[in-house]
Design an enzyme around this catalytic site. Structure first.
Site, mmCIF file in Angstrom:
data_model
loop_
_atom_site.group_PDB
_atom_site.id
_atom_site.type_symbol
_atom_site.label_atom_id
_atom_site.label_comp_id
_atom_site.label_asym_id
_atom_site.label_seq_id
_atom_site.Cartn_x
_atom_site.Cartn_y
_atom_site.Cartn_z
ATOM 1 N N ASP A 104 0.730 -1.153 -0.119
ATOM 2 C CA ASP A 104 -0.010 -0.023 -0.137
ATOM 3 C C ASP A 104 0.820 1.334 -0.171
ATOM 4 O O ASP A 104 2.114 1.211 0.217
ATOM 5 C CB ASP A 104 -0.866 0.124 1.138
ATOM 6 C CG ASP A 104 -1.757 -0.930 1.372
ATOM 7 O OD1 ASP A 104 -2.071 -1.580 0.142
ATOM 8 O OD2 ASP A 104 -2.399 -1.433 2.419
HETATM 9 N N1 URA Z 1 -1.196 -5.808 3.965
HETATM 10 C C1 URA Z 1 -1.949 -4.532 3.887
HETATM 11 O O1 URA Z 1 -2.892 -4.034 4.534
HETATM 12 N N2 URA Z 1 -1.245 -3.697 3.359
HETATM 13 C C2 URA Z 1 -0.040 -3.991 2.536
HETATM 14 O O2 URA Z 1 0.853 -2.885 1.980
HETATM 15 C C3 URA Z 1 0.487 -5.028 2.802
HETATM 16 C C4 URA Z 1 -0.171 -6.190 3.311
#
Ligand code: URA
Length: 230
Positions: free
Chosen positions: A102
């Site tokens: 993310d």
């Molecule tokens: N899980 C999440 O919520 N975000 C990420 O970036 C990776 C795994």
């Protein structure tokens, strides 16, 4: 593709000749004599017959990046910097990301031009553990350990997450190991307890650990043994 099939597909050899060429040790793949007709070759393989190049092969490229928060796991974005902007490499359009993070998540990100390799790494059947350091708004309790191990139901996909291991590190910090890569998986797992994730950092994928020498935004090529981990 198997090497015998690759050779038989060429106009100059029939199957009988291919069998002999291999027995007579006249075929080299990436500098090694190949006798086994089942040897797997790829677009990246450099293939020679008596020193004559049959396929030049593209160099396969593999990088580990310490993704900083505040950049997008995409090759292009109209608004924000992308992880590819951090790479000073030629032909960046040939590269892709193996396992997104993310916007605000930091940590280990793998980038390559080898689709076979990245598919092996990201396909759900591989069940490769991904380890995250997590910080949350509210305290994390022992109930999380049990729940994450049992699995959390995700209504949108109508599935229950596979058993995950949670290690409590402090009142609001933990280390979580998951073997899937569902959309926002870690945040949604903590969301089960209405606990917001305020910091998320991927430490490792399988046996590959983020190099501690890499500051956020820095990257390096993977070594041959690291590439062979997947
Ligand atoms: N899980 C999440 O919520 N975000 C990420 O970036 C990776 C795994």
């Amino acid at each position: 593709m198997r090497v015998d099939r690759f050779l038989s597909n060429l106009p100059q050899f029939n199957r009988q000749q291919v069998r002999l060429l291999l027995i007579e040790k006249r075929i080299q793949v990436d500098g090694q004599i190949i006798c086994d007709p089942r040897h797997e070759i790829r677009a990246f393989s450099h293939i020679e017959f008596d020193g004559q190049v049959l396929q030049a092969g593209k160099p396969a490229r593999y990088f580990m990046l310490h993704k900083p928060p505040g950049c997008v796991s995409a090759t292009q974005d109209p608004e924000h910097p992308t992880v590819l902007d951090l790479l000073d490499e030629p032909d960046k359009h040939e590269l892709h990301i193996a396992g997104r993070l993310d916007f605000n998540t930091s940590g280990l990100m793998l980038i390559t031009n080898d689709g076979h390799w990245s598919r092996r790494l990201t396909q759900p059947q591989t069940k490769l553990p991904k380890v995250y350091y997590v910080e949350t708004e509210q305290p994390i309790t022992a109930a999380y350990v049990t729940k994450f191990n049992e699995g959390v139901y995700f209504a949108y996909e109508d599935l229950t997450t596979l058993p995950a291991e949670l290690e409590l590190l402090g009142p609001r910090s933990a280390r979580l190991s998951i073997v899937e890569g569902r959309y926002h998986q870690v945040k949604r797992m903590f969301g089960f307890f209405d606990n917001k994730v305020v910091g998320l950092h991927r430490e490792s994928i399988g046996a590959l650990v983020l190099d501690s020498q890499l500051a956020p935004g820095q990257y390096r090529a993977l070594s041959p043994p690291e590439i062979l981990l997947f």
